[in-house]
Design an enzyme around this catalytic site. Structure first.
Site, PDB file in Angstrom:
ATOM      1  N   CYS A 141      34.840  47.974  33.119  1.00  0.00           N
ATOM      2  CA  CYS A 141      34.282  46.780  32.482  1.00  0.00           C
ATOM      3  C   CYS A 141      33.405  47.094  31.280  1.00  0.00           C
ATOM      4  O   CYS A 141      32.943  46.173  30.596  1.00  0.00           O
ATOM      5  CB  CYS A 141      33.494  45.950  33.502  1.00  0.00           C
ATOM      6  SG  CYS A 141      34.545  45.178  34.732  1.00  0.00           S
ATOM      7  N   HIS A 275      25.415  41.888  31.244  1.00  0.00           N
ATOM      8  CA  HIS A 275      26.753  41.892  31.843  1.00  0.00           C
ATOM      9  C   HIS A 275      26.936  40.623  32.674  1.00  0.00           C
ATOM     10  O   HIS A 275      27.955  39.951  32.568  1.00  0.00           O
ATOM     11  CB  HIS A 275      26.931  43.147  32.693  1.00  0.00           C
ATOM     12  CG  HIS A 275      28.352  43.428  33.073  1.00  0.00           C
ATOM     13  ND1 HIS A 275      29.387  43.415  32.163  1.00  0.00           N
ATOM     14  CD2 HIS A 275      28.910  43.727  34.285  1.00  0.00           C
ATOM     15  CE1 HIS A 275      30.520  43.699  32.789  1.00  0.00           C
ATOM     16  NE2 HIS A 275      30.254  43.896  34.071  1.00  0.00           N
ATOM     17  N   HIS A 309      34.892  36.251  33.786  1.00  0.00           N
ATOM     18  CA  HIS A 309      34.737  37.694  33.585  1.00  0.00           C
ATOM     19  C   HIS A 309      36.064  38.263  33.102  1.00  0.00           C
ATOM     20  O   HIS A 309      37.036  38.333  33.863  1.00  0.00           O
ATOM     21  CB  HIS A 309      34.313  38.349  34.892  1.00  0.00           C
ATOM     22  CG  HIS A 309      33.914  39.789  34.758  1.00  0.00           C
ATOM     23  ND1 HIS A 309      33.946  40.474  33.558  1.00  0.00           N
ATOM     24  CD2 HIS A 309      33.483  40.702  35.683  1.00  0.00           C
ATOM     25  CE1 HIS A 309      33.542  41.708  33.739  1.00  0.00           C
ATOM     26  NE2 HIS A 309      33.259  41.877  35.009  1.00  0.00           N
TER      27      HIS A 309
END
Length: 382
Positions: A141, A275, A309
């Site tokens: 990620c 994040h 996401h």
């Protein structure tokens, strides 16, 4: 390094649509059922069925070139575009049906070699007349941040004067959904980063590409400049395949290295884009990191409650949105945040801020203990 072109593709829409809807506090997350034998799940999709990299990358490349007002044949290019899932959806289809079906309605089948991990970078490179270097970074990620950092280094080291950098992700596949479901990290009705009632992450599709240029080249052609990429920092906990370290020491090193390379100190940061996945542990750990290193009044704007996401692309999207915040001196609210669990200055309380935004910090954390940070600055003519 300066950024002269931006292209965004999220479930909210293109760059203009994404930005305007974010400022209005809208979300693209809705219950969807794109596959058979699965109950409807909250997902962030543009349409009813997930798109592939072949559908996502070409419009992003063209959008970035158009936004930068560049003729792609004018200079040789560097390409640094990552994707943590690449063509996984194709492989799942092939394994499931023992053939080569389309990934989505009206989408032509592709050969296996076209779905290798470099797919996003290769698709972009094929659209440019001359490419001197092509890279396809992957750091789970943190992929988007790593790709932009690599693009920055290509220019700094003299390999290229102009680089197309970022990340694109088509992560909504049955296997990905099954994996996150097995880990008990999927939300059941929406994504609420840093909220007391947060349930987990919501998968989204999309990406962001940036046109990076040397400052001298951009100023010579009198380009519109969104801002500067100042520096980066990365570290790896190497503790567990998915769980990050509890003590944040490695994550702090990534942030400290980023600030040092950028010539900044924590009190100069006027915006943090975390994040912010909406999972219980990630948000707790990230909030502790921010509380330890930054002033309590530093604005925090989190966008996954609106876009979902996008895994490897999320860092590139964060950098693009942070640059827009600095360029327009506006802060989008933290969509989905109603009752903050942590004593941070989330922008849900003061949705828009005007003036005083000079430096932004983008954070990404990935499986395998990947920690990433990139600092960006508002551009000032000298």
């Amino acid at each position: 390094m300066v950024v002269t072109g931006l292209a965004l593709d999220t479930a909210l829409g293109d760059q203009l649509q994404t930005w305007e809807k974010l400022l209005q506090g809208q979300t693209a997350i809705k219950p969807k059922q794109p596959f058979t034998n699965l109950p409807p799940l909250p997902l962030a999709l543009r349409g009813d069925y997930p798109r592939s990299l072949g559908q996502l990358v070409p419009p992003l490349v063209q959008g970035a070139l158009d936004d930068a007002q560049l003729d792609p044949a004018e200079e040789p290019w560097g390409v640094a575009i990552g994707s943590s899932r690449a063509g996984q959806g194709h492989w799942e289809d092939w394994v499931g049906s023992n053939t080569k079906p389309p990934v989505a309605p009206n989408f032509d089948p592709v050969d296996w070699w076209q779905t290798l991990p470099d797919q996003a970078a290769r698709l972009a490179a094929q659209l440019l007349p001359e490419v001197t270097v092509m890279q396809c970074p992957m750091a789970a990620c943190a992929t988007g941040l790593w790709a932009i950092a690599q693009g920055m280094e290509l220019i700094r080291t003299g390999h290229c004067q102009r680089v197309l950098a970022g990340a694109v992700e088509a992560p909504i596949t049955p296997l990905t959904l099954a994996g996150f479901s097995k880990m008990a990290t999927l939300a059941t009705d929406g994504c609420y980063p840093f909220d007391r009632q947060r349930q987990g992450l919501v998968l989204g599709e999309g990406g962001a590409l940036l046109v990076l240029e040397s400052r001298a080249l951009a100023e010579k052609r009198k380009a519109r400049i969104y801002g500067e990429i100042l520096g980066w920092g990365f570290s790896c906990d190497a503790l567990h395949r998915s769980t990050p370290a509890f003590d944040n020491r490695s994550a702090q090193k990534a942030v400290k290295h980023c600030l040092t390379r950028s010539g900044l100190i924590p009190v100069q940061i006027s915006l943090i884009h975390p994040h912010g996945t909406g999972t219980l542990f990630n948000d707790q750990r990230e909030a502790a990191l921010i509380q330890t290193m930054f002033a309590p009044n530093t604005p925090i704007t989190s966008t996954k409650g609106a876009t979902g996401h996008t895994l490897g692309a999320s860092g590139a999207i964060a950098v693009a949105l942070t640059l827009l915040s600095l360029h327009q001196q506006k802060l989008p609210p933290c969509v989905g945040l109603r009752e903050p669990e942590f004593p941070l200055n989330f922008t849900s309380i003061n949705p828009l801020a005007h003036g005083g935004l000079a430096y932004g910090l983008c954070l990404s954390f990935g499986f395998g203990g990947q920690n990433g940070a990139i600092a960006v600055g508002a551009y000032s003519y000298q």
